[in-house]
Scaffold this motif. Sequence first.
Motif, mmCIF file in Angstrom:
data_model
loop_
_atom_site.group_PDB
_atom_site.id
_atom_site.type_symbol
_atom_site.label_atom_id
_atom_site.label_comp_id
_atom_site.label_asym_id
_atom_site.label_seq_id
_atom_site.Cartn_x
_atom_site.Cartn_y
_atom_site.Cartn_z
ATOM 1 N N SER A 1 -9.286 -2.074 -2.345
ATOM 2 C CA SER A 1 -9.454 -0.892 -1.281
ATOM 3 C C SER A 1 -9.320 -1.189 -0.037
ATOM 4 C CB SER A 1 -10.851 -0.431 -1.185
ATOM 5 O OG SER A 1 -11.823 -1.332 -1.091
ATOM 6 N N ARG B 1 -6.567 -1.301 2.573
ATOM 7 C CA ARG B 1 -5.242 -0.232 2.913
ATOM 8 C C ARG B 1 -4.742 -0.959 4.108
ATOM 9 N NH1 ARG B 1 -6.062 4.626 0.246
ATOM 10 N NH2 ARG B 1 -3.770 4.558 0.574
ATOM 11 N N ASP C 1 0.720 -1.250 0.089
ATOM 12 C CA ASP C 1 0.046 0.169 0.160
ATOM 13 C C ASP C 1 1.072 1.194 -0.157
ATOM 14 O OD1 ASP C 1 -2.481 1.236 0.160
ATOM 15 O OD2 ASP C 1 -2.253 1.671 2.329
ATOM 16 N N GLN C 2 2.193 1.167 0.745
ATOM 17 C CA GLN C 2 2.846 2.296 0.952
ATOM 18 C C GLN C 2 3.513 2.613 -0.646
ATOM 19 O OE1 GLN C 2 3.547 4.708 3.404
ATOM 20 N NE2 GLN C 2 1.551 3.904 3.941
ATOM 21 N N THR D 1 0.883 4.035 -2.873
ATOM 22 C CA THR D 1 0.437 5.333 -2.483
ATOM 23 C C THR D 1 1.679 6.678 -2.527
ATOM 24 O OG1 THR D 1 -0.914 4.395 -0.879
ATOM 25 C CG2 THR D 1 -0.876 6.712 -0.611
ATOM 26 N N HIS D 2 2.820 6.079 -2.108
ATOM 27 C CA HIS D 2 3.922 7.154 -2.112
ATOM 28 C C HIS D 2 5.050 6.925 -3.223
ATOM 29 C CE1 HIS D 2 1.902 8.913 1.209
ATOM 30 N NE2 HIS D 2 1.902 7.754 1.737
#
Length: 429
Positions: free
Chosen positions: A278, A280, A168-169, A172-173
């Motif tokens: 979804s 997370r 997830d990280q 997202t980043h």
Amino acid sequence: MTASGPVRVALLGCGVVGTEVARLLLTDGAELAARVGAPLELVGIAVRDVTAPRDPVVDRALLTDDASALVRRADVVVEVMGGIEPTRSLLLEAIASGASVVTANKALLGQDGPTLYAAADEAGVDLYLEAAVAGAIPLVRPLRESLVGDRVTRVLGIVNGTTNYVLDQMATHGLELQDALAQAQELGYAEADPTADVEGHDAAAKAAIVASLAFHTRVSVDDVHCVGIMGVTADDVALAAETGHVVKLLAIAERAGADGVVVRVHPALVSLGHPLASVRGAYNAVFVEAEAAGELMFYGRGAGGAPTASAVLGDLVTVARHRVLGGKGPVESRHADLRPRPVGEAVTRYQVQVRVDDRPGVLAQAARVFADHDVSIETVRQARADGEQADLLVVTHAAPDAALASTVAALADLPVVRAVVSVLRVEGA
Ligand SMILES: NC(=O)C1=CN([C@@H]2O[C@H](COP(=O)(O)OP(=O)(O)OC[C@H]3O[C@@H](n4cnc5c(N)ncnc54)[C@H](O)[C@@H]3O)[C@@H](O)[C@H]2O)C=CC1
Ligand SMILES: N[C@@H](CC=O)C(=O)O
Ligand code: NA
């Protein structure tokens, strides 16, 4: 113990989960006693080092380093110390002396659950394990009890919080895996040695337990095809986003033919429209498909001291009730006796990223290889073409894993192919 006397509870282990179990037993004692019909008396806590600093909630007078003596004084043994030995021997000792067992130990259950089930069955005591799969999320009980009248066809889920946080990280980043993992360790999600998480072994043990329960069959962790997340790159995750997907570490157990079951753990592409996409952070979610019930989804916290303690306490109250009121929980159910089949028999869709020479006719040559292996192409997309080389992103229709593996090997041998950069299964369609 008499019906009116306390139920004697021994706690094995006082780490992340054990401390929270002790806290709940202490702070909610009166309420738990009302639910059980008798007080739960914590008679001792087995630890390695009785002098080590601990949370003040832990009554130091209860600490002992003699776990073997402790389990013989208990009606229920709550095992949250982990590991295979001496844990298995202690639990067998407890069972032989008439104690029921509540355990969070997926590693032991995934490797040698049948030994514990057989001993519990013979001794006429309970073996409860809700915390071992997906932490706080009720999943073991729904599979063992609520769905026992139905026929489960497939279980698909995210059952490891650490790897879900890392992926997830990355999504997202835009982090590289090592950086996201370091962050997970700093935040306390991943353990100091996160090998079992990132290599997929933790998820594989959980997958074996879930498959055994769902399919009334014996599946050991050794039957699970297991690939962790260490090979997932920031580029895989970025490309997934470009095509409307996320990369998730999935545990999948499904029927194969009339009498087989394939169980696998691996990173996979999940469409952004699918509910699993979804999920997370360190959360878990499990999809269960059953013939009569249809699709069910279980979602929540799959790791952490308090969430895991919630599942442990649920089991503890249940087995203590059995002691007070009579009754017994389910025994091992393995009548279906399905055969664990190799991953080559799994049938699913794939995305193959092939780096090729950027010149006319190359796409046709690559497509020919898929056709020759009877693998049907659903879509082809070209990415990152620079006149010299280009990446073909080929998504297939559902095909047997073995056919896809031969296709990939043949692609790699094609002179116009510079590299097969990645192969990811596409799940959850
Ligand atoms: N931490 C989590 O989020 C979850 C953990 N689990 C499972 O729960 C169990 C416990 O996990 P954690 O509390 O995180 O581990 P932990 O490492 O924090 O605690 C384990 C405790 O048991 C003690 N211990 C280990 N071997 C012992 C022995 N031979 N004799 C006496 N004491 C011993 C250790 O000293 C430590 O205090 C494991 O089986 C784990 O897989 C399950 C679900 C979630
Ligand atoms: N290490 C596990 C803990 C729970 O089982 C995870 O990250 O999910
Ligand atoms: Na659970």
